[in-house]
Each structure stands twice: as C-alpha cells, then as structure tokens.
Motif scaffolding. Structure first.
Motif, short mmCIF file in Angstrom:
data_model
loop_
_atom_site.label_atom_id
_atom_site.label_comp_id
_atom_site.label_asym_id
_atom_site.label_seq_id
_atom_site.Cartn_x
_atom_site.Cartn_y
_atom_site.Cartn_z
N VAL A 173 1.18 -1.17 0.05
CA VAL A 173 -0.57 -0.36 0.15
C VAL A 173 1.69 1.49 -0.20
CG1 VAL A 173 -1.60 1.78 1.28
CG2 VAL A 173 -2.33 -1.09 1.01
N VAL A 174 1.57 1.31 0.80
CA VAL A 174 2.83 2.72 1.17
C VAL A 174 3.45 2.51 -0.16
CG1 VAL A 174 4.67 1.03 1.94
CG2 VAL A 174 4.01 4.13 2.13
N LYS A 175 3.65 1.71 -0.95
CA LYS A 175 4.50 1.87 -2.20
C LYS A 175 3.66 2.78 -3.20
CE LYS A 175 6.60 -2.03 -2.31
NZ LYS A 175 7.76 -2.93 -2.85
N GLN A 176 2.52 1.64 -3.07
CA GLN A 176 1.36 1.85 -4.23
C GLN A 176 0.94 3.30 -4.25
OE1 GLN A 176 0.24 -0.13 -7.92
NE2 GLN A 176 0.00 2.33 -7.82
N VAL A 177 1.33 4.08 -3.00
CA VAL A 177 0.17 5.49 -2.65
C VAL A 177 1.97 6.11 -3.14
CG1 VAL A 177 -0.05 7.13 -0.97
CG2 VAL A 177 -1.61 4.59 -1.52
N ALA A 178 2.52 5.72 -2.83
CA ALA A 178 3.79 6.81 -2.98
C ALA A 178 4.03 6.87 -4.87
CB ALA A 178 5.17 6.16 -2.11
N ASP A 179 3.70 6.25 -5.38
CA ASP A 179 3.93 5.69 -6.71
C ASP A 179 2.79 7.12 -7.73
OD1 ASP A 179 5.59 4.60 -8.89
OD2 ASP A 179 3.13 3.84 -9.53
N LEU A 180 1.39 6.37 -7.41
CA LEU A 180 0.58 7.26 -8.13
C LEU A 180 1.02 8.49 -7.42
CD1 LEU A 180 -2.83 5.29 -6.82
CD2 LEU A 180 -1.52 5.56 -9.46
N ILE A 181 1.51 9.04 -5.83
CA ILE A 181 1.71 10.74 -6.02
C ILE A 181 2.64 10.92 -6.26
CG2 ILE A 181 2.51 12.24 -4.00
CD1 ILE A 181 0.95 9.77 -1.88
N SER A 182 4.11 10.47 -6.61
CA SER A 182 4.76 11.10 -7.57
C SER A 182 4.60 11.10 -8.48
CB SER A 182 5.75 10.09 -7.25
OG SER A 182 6.58 9.48 -6.02
N LYS A 183 3.58 10.19 -9.34
CA LYS A 183 3.09 10.27 -10.76
C LYS A 183 2.35 10.56 -11.47
CE LYS A 183 4.93 5.75 -11.91
NZ LYS A 183 4.60 4.06 -12.66
N TYR A 184 1.28 11.24 -10.82
CA TYR A 184 -0.51 12.23 -10.85
C TYR A 184 -0.88 12.97 -10.09
CZ TYR A 184 -0.58 7.50 -13.85
OH TYR A 184 0.05 7.13 -14.50
N ASN A 185 -0.09 13.48 -8.79
CA ASN A 185 -0.12 14.59 -8.14
C ASN A 185 0.08 15.71 -9.09
OD1 ASN A 185 -0.34 16.64 -5.96
ND2 ASN A 185 -0.85 15.12 -4.98
N TYR A 186 -1.13 16.58 -8.83
CA TYR A 186 -1.42 17.82 -8.63
C TYR A 186 0.12 18.58 -9.17
CZ TYR A 186 -2.46 22.29 -11.61
OH TYR A 186 -2.90 23.76 -11.53
N LYS A 187 0.45 18.17 -7.69
CA LYS A 187 1.69 19.65 -7.26
C LYS A 187 2.87 19.19 -7.18
CE LYS A 187 2.48 21.95 -2.86
NZ LYS A 187 2.43 22.06 -1.29
N LYS A 188 3.00 17.27 -8.01
CA LYS A 188 4.49 17.24 -7.72
C LYS A 188 5.39 17.66 -7.70
CE LYS A 188 3.72 15.28 -12.51
NZ LYS A 188 1.81 15.59 -12.55
N VAL A 189 5.20 16.59 -6.19
CA VAL A 189 6.74 16.79 -4.95
C VAL A 189 7.54 15.96 -5.52
CG1 VAL A 189 6.61 17.53 -2.95
CG2 VAL A 189 4.79 18.44 -3.81
N PRO A 190 8.56 15.93 -4.83
CA PRO A 190 9.41 14.89 -5.65
C PRO A 190 9.67 14.27 -3.66
CG PRO A 190 10.50 16.73 -5.21
CD PRO A 190 9.16 17.21 -6.18
N LEU A 191 9.58 13.47 -3.47
CA LEU A 191 9.96 12.25 -2.26
C LEU A 191 11.31 12.45 -1.84
CD1 LEU A 191 7.57 9.25 -1.96
CD2 LEU A 191 7.65 10.93 -0.28
N ASN A 192 11.45 13.37 -1.15
CA ASN A 192 13.58 13.83 -0.96
C ASN A 192 13.52 13.74 0.15
OD1 ASN A 192 12.57 15.77 -0.43
ND2 ASN A 192 13.58 16.70 -2.76
N ASP A 193 14.96 14.30 1.14
CA ASP A 193 14.91 14.14 2.05
C ASP A 193 14.14 15.31 2.74
OD1 ASP A 193 16.19 12.65 2.31
OD2 ASP A 193 18.79 13.86 2.52
N SER A 194 13.86 16.38 2.09
CA SER A 194 13.11 17.91 2.52
C SER A 194 11.92 16.79 2.74
CB SER A 194 13.38 19.11 1.30
OG SER A 194 13.10 19.91 2.08
N ILE A 195 11.45 16.19 1.61
CA ILE A 195 9.20 16.20 2.04
C ILE A 195 9.52 15.43 3.23
CG2 ILE A 195 9.33 13.73 0.69
CD1 ILE A 195 7.12 17.33 1.12
#
Length: 710
Positions: A42-64
């Motif tokens: 679940v956590v991987k799938q949600v992260a994948d969907l957010i990274s690809k399709y979220n309007y804001k396009k926020v990268p998962l990095n150390d800052s986030i």
C-alpha cells in the motif's frame, strides 16, 4: 472528468514486491505492533501514484522526509505529553530516511516510533491510576499547563511524573467541583483511565498505517488522503448519505459495542426488539451462521460484521440495558436494508419578516454537504439520494406555499460531489458554465449546466462561513459570478483542488494480491459487505476555477455582505495550511450574467450595518467572539479549588445572563436557572439576519435584471 487518465491509472499500475521487510529497529516487546506485506504494498503504491499523478508534483526526497517526520510526531504527541526528550533524540536518525523507507515499502521505522509512543502512553495512564491513591491539596496556588505544544519535550521521567500528577489533580478537581464525594470521583476517574488503556491496547496496525499515511499525504497537500479499508467505507457512506445495514449507530462503552441511536424506519426500529443502550455481545451471519463473540471489540471492527448488503440476514445477541453480563441474552434476527441518513440531508424552514407592513416569507434551505449515492445512481435506481434531488423537492414545496425568497445555508458545508455542485447551480440558472477545472498538464475542462429548467427564479442569497469549502465554494462562486444571488457571511475556506477517488484494490495487480494472500495464509471467506483489502486514495489531480477565471483555491469566496468571523480566520482555512497550493487565475469562461447587485449592495450594506449598530444580538455576538479569542489564548489553569470555583461560577453566571439577554433580544422569554431550552428553538441570529438582508432587497423592488425565468 479526465476519464482516460483514470483508466490509465486503473489498468496501467502494477507493483513488483522487492524482497522481505528489513529487521525492525530496537528491541521487540510484548504488545508491539508490526507492519505486514500488504501495508508495504500500500505505502509503495500510494507513493508511486502521488509521484506520478499528483497535481503538485512533489518529489519524495530528504526535504519532504523531514516534513513527513515532523507531521508524524505531531500527530502522535502534538501536546508533548508522552515522548521524552531522549525519545525524540533517538528518532532524529529517521528524519532523512522516511522518503527511502516509503519508496521501499519499509514501515519498520514508522512502527518503531509508534510502539515507543504506545509504551509511553500506557506508562502515563498507568502512572495516573497510581496517583488516584493520593489525597491532593487544593488550597495550594498551583497551575496546570494544559497547552504544551510550544514547550520542549520533557527531559526526565521525574519531570513527566510531576506533569501528570498535576493532570490527575486537575481531572479530580473538575469532578470535585461538580460532586464533593471524592471516593466516587476517584472511582469515576479510575474507570476512565482504565478505559483509555483498554482502547490503547485495541489499536491495530491499520491505525498505525492510517496515522502515518495522513502525515505522508498531508505533507504533499492538505487534501490528498489515504483511507484504510474501514475509513474508506465511512467516507463513501458520508458521500452517499446512505448505507446498507440495520439502521443503528454504535459506540464502545466499557468493552461493549452499544446501540446509541436507532434510525426511524430501519430494520432495527421495525423489529421493535432493539433499543438504545442495548449491548451487542455476539454477531452471526444468516439464519445458521455461528455467533462471533464481540465483547471487547473496537466499534469499527464490529461494524464490519453487522453491516452488509440489503436483503441479507444478520443475527445479534443482545444484553438489554440494565441486564447483567451473566443474564441470558436475547437473539434478534434482522434483514439488512438500505438506510437513508435523513438527519444529514438538506432541510427547509420558513421564516417570516415584516417589510413596511407587508409579510415577507423567506425559505431557508440548510445543505450540510454535496452528497450523491454513486452506487445507486450508476445502478439506475430512480430514487437515488442526492443533494440536488432533495433541494429540488424542497424548492417545489416552498413555491407551493408562496415564499418570496430563498436563502441557501451552506455554513459548515465542507463540500462533496463536484457533479452535485454543478447540478445544484443548475437549479438557479438556465444553462451555462459552472466551474473550470485545470489538470496537471494545464488542460482546462469546463463543467456546464446543460438543463434549461430553473427550479427557482426568484430572489436568493447564499449564507457561507469559514467552513464552507470545495463544492460549496463552486456553487457560491458561480451564483456570485452570474449575479444570480447575494453571498452573505464570512470568507470561505479556500479548498479549490480536485481529488480523484482511486480504489487501490483495482490498482494493485492480481499477482501481488495472490502473493499477499499466500503470505498471510488467510482464507477467502468474507462476511457480507466485506471491506476492500487495500483501501482508497483520494488524489489531488486538478484545481477548480470560477467561470470568471479566479481560483477558489487559497482565497475562497469573498461575500458581498460580510458577517463577523465566528470561526477564527487565522486558525482555520486553506491559507493556514503550509502545503496548500497557491491562488492563481486562468482565462474566464464565456458566460452571460443574469444580474448585478452592485447598484443595490451599498444600500443593503448600510441597512445591515445600521441594524447591527442598534442590535443587542450583534453586540453579544462580538462579545462571544472576543471571549473565545481570550479563552483560546489561555495555556494553563489554576489548581486552587477556591479560585477555580470562583472563576467557573462567574463564567457560568455570565453565560446564563448573556444567554437570556440574547433570548430577550430575539423576542424569547428568559429561562430560569436549571430550565432546559425548548428543543426546536432557534437562536441563530446570523441566519435570521441573512433572511432580513434578502427581505431588504425584496422590499427595494428587486432591482436586478434577471434572465432566469423558467
């Protein structure tokens, strides 16, 4: 909307599992919760969907990662009551690794932090129980600091004990002010603390995942949300204002799942065998299924057995109110049915005003949400539940009794279905664009009202407040842009983003599902109406824009006539959210205004202001707002019984007197001490004033050019 993109999401997302979970950090103790393979997926799938399709396009990095980390700690111990400073020091090593954990589906660090929290929580409540043997001195000039979110975490267990000793002292003092019997008060508090430990021990790994996923999604934007299976079911019930079950609300009390309300006309009500405060101790499916003992269960877990598809049978083993646990329970057989939650649907009332000797009738329609029973609608049910259908029936009724104007009350309405926002607007205009939607690729679609029918063509106003959001802002913004009605109240919330509902059961590949089923070694047999396995993601994929071009995001809708903000604007609203998207504009749609209030608004505002300057109700409202701000700024309370009692008595007397002054100002008889306010009495001064403003407009001769006649 964006159906092709949604199909791509459903058909194109598959996930490969990479290895086994890492070894949990720290020592493992009894009662610890641990993640499973399904949650990793679940956590991987949600992260994948957010990274690809979220309007804001926020990268998962150390800052986030740091933002997620801080949000997670805040959600667990916002008030710094449980974690020690040494715990926080220990956790700091996870600040920059949570982003990597999320990508890998590794929840061990997340669960480690939670298990420490749970341990500290139980330690604190256990310590509180031990303090009940003490006799506290309430003549000392001590204070208890209840608001600690800006204070550092406690550095030692001794300091923590001192903090919680004061908390127990305060809890007992509260009870003592109402009842001098300290033995009884201590027993009341003992049961309360024991119940807290019981509830803590019922927390599940799904709860941990939900808390962490809230921290993750809200770090991206405030309205991207993951719902675990149970919460997804509740979300969809809220959207449809209907469910299939027995028609009763439940609450856990002293380890018993207890009936708290019964829906009129539902199966429980019709049986005449189910009563409020009955305790459910067992649930069985069908006429022959075995009973499952649910004593000690959490309410949400029990609900999964009790709810189910319309027409199926559920049997309940009940202990009626007053019966002992050793008494023989009664068995009740119920046929589940579709339950319409009428108390949460649109409602009407008619208020009368005097305008130069003439009686003016104003219909007030309270709309709590923009709801739509998607399942019934898709199934072709002609009686599907929706906001627009309910309001249309109400408008037909109001026209029959000859109302002169309509106030749409959208206060506290947090939104809901976009379709309903468009359709409801269509009840008040002929045809035309209602809202524009821009996706992450800057593609703009316009949602139009295509139905030329108009359900109400007369004078109207829309009453809003700070908690009017999303679909409420689309509706009120369109009504304002078209000049169809006045907007009255306070600046709205500013939630102008679009979420697509993604059922993760449909996204995650069958291969992964089969793999998880084998690992967990669970059978495929499920209770009727069983929940989804993986939950639901509401993903921000677009932004709303008014037909005039401005976004409802961040700024919301500014009323034509403004009321004082009962809800603090600096504490609630999109502009208070650090991760919120900004306000911007696009080109306006092509639409034709049906009216313009600009010529009459100055006069209407003056009439309103003159009334307010002479209004006792308005004066009391401003005093209430000032008192709220004062109370909200307080961070501590005295533990001196005599001083606190004096403060409470003065506050109680002031509230009693002000309430009677408020009643007198509204033409109602004052109450005596101890007298209960009549049930259907309305003290909503702002709603009354909104109707008066519309009455003023009607008395001015409807100075508004209108093209909305049906």
């Amino acid at each position: 909307m964006f159906k092709k993109l949604y199909i791509v999401l459903i058909l194109g997302a598959a996930l490969a599992c990479k290895g086994a979970p890492k070894t949990p950090p720290g020592p493992v103790t009894a009662g610890d919760l641990h993640p499973d393979e399904q949650q990793s997926v679940v956590v991987k799938q949600v992260a994948d969907l957010i990274s690809k399709y979220n309007y804001k396009k926020v990268p998962l990095n150390d800052s986030i990662s740091r933002i997620i980390y801080n949000r997670y700690l805040k959600s667990l111990d916002d008030n710094h009551n449980y974690f020690l400073a040494s715990d926080i020091k220990d956790f700091e090593k996870y600040q920059d690794v949570l982003d990597d954990d999320i990508k890998e589906g590794n929840l061990n660090n997340v669960f480690y932090i939670f298990n420490v929290y749970k341990k500290r929580y139980n330690e604190r409540i256990t310590y509180s129980l031990s303090q009940l043997n003490n006799n506290f001195d309430y003549s000392k000039d001590e204070t208890f600091t209840f608001d600690r979110d800006s204070l550092p975490f406690v550095s030692s267990e001794a300091d923590m004990n001192n903090l919680w000793a004061k908390r127990v002292k305060y809890d007992l003092l509260n009870l003592k002010l109402a009842n001098a019997d300290m033995a009884k008060n201590k027993e009341t508090l003992r049961k309360r603390y024991q119940n807290l430990i019981s509830q803590s021990n019922k927390l599940s790994k799904q709860d941990v995942l939900q808390i962490f996923m809230d921290a993750l999604t809200n770090a991206i934007d405030p309205h991207t949300n993951y719902f675990n299976p149970a919460n997804a079911a509740e979300f969809n019930i809220d959207m449809s204002r209907s469910l299939e079950g027995i028609g009763a609300s439940l609450l856990s009390e002293n380890d018993y799942v207890t009936i708290k309300t019964v829906v009129p006309g539902g199966p429980a009500d019709k049986s005449r065998q189910v009563n409020i405060d009955d305790r459910i101790i067992g649930v069985a499916q069908g006429k022959t299924g075995e009973f499952v003992d649910i004593v000690g269960w959490r309410t949400d877990t029990a609900i999964t057995l009790i709810r189910g598809p319309k027409g199926t049978i559920v049997r309940l083993k009940l202990l009626p109110k007053g019966k002992a646990a050793s008494d023989k329970p009664k068995i009740v057989e119920l046929v589940r049915d579709k339950i319409i939650l009428k108390d949460q649907s649109a409602k009407k009332e008619i208020r009368t005003y005097n305008e130069n000797g003439k009686t003016v009738k104003i219909g007030v329609i309270s709309v709590p949400a923009f709801y739509l029973d998607f399942a019934a609608y898709r199934a072709g049910d002609p009686n599907y539940k929706s906001t627009t259908r309910d309001v249309k029936l109400i408008l037909d009724t109001l026209k029959k009794v000859g109302v002169d104007g309509v106030v749409m009350d959208l206060r506290q309405n947090g939104g809901g279905s976009l379709v309903e926002a468009v359709d409801l607007t269509g009840l008040f205009i002929k045809t035309g664009p209602v809202v524009q939607v821009r996706d992450a690729r800057n593609r703009v679609e316009v949602d139009n009202d295509e139905d030329p029918g108009v359900a109400w063509s007369g004078p109207m106003a829309v009453l809003v407040d700070r908690f009017s959001a999303s679909a409420s802002e689309i509706f009120s913004g369109a009504i304002q842009d078209y000049g169809r009605g006045m907007i009255i109240g306070t600046q709205t919330y500013g939630k102008g983003t679009v979420q697509s509902v993604i059922n993760l059961d449909q996204v995650i590949s069958p291969t992964i599902k089969d793999m998880i089923a084998k690992i967990t070694q669970k059978g495929t047999k499920q209770a009727p109406g069983a929940l989804s396995k993986f939950g639901q993601l509401n993903l921000t994929m677009a932004k709303f824009y008014r037909v005039s071009g401005g976004s409802t995001q961040h700024k919301g809708v500014t009323p034509d006539i403004t009321f004082p903000a009962v809800i603090p604007l600096d504490k609630y609203g999109e502009d208070t959210e650090p991760s919120a998207l900004p306000y911007d504009m696009i080109n306006p749609s092509t639409y034709t205004k049906v009216g313009d209030f600009s010529a009459v608004l100055p006069q209407l505002r003056k009439l309103h202001e003159d009334r307010m300057n002479a209004s006792a109700s308005y004066k009391y409202l401003l005093e209430d707002i000032a008192d709220f701000k004062k109370r909200d700024a307080e961070k501590s309370v005295t533990l001196n019984e005599q001083v606190l009692k004096k403060e409470r008595d003065e506050d109680e007397q002031k509230a009693f007197e002000r309430n009677n002054l408020r009643r007198t100002a509204l033409g109602l008889a004052p109450l005596k001490k101890g007298q209960t306010r009549p049930r259907n009495e309305d003290l909503d001064f702002l709603k009354i004033e909104a109707g008066q403003i519309l009455t003023d407009y009607i008395g001015m001769g409807n100075k508004l050019t209108s093209n909305v006649n049906p």
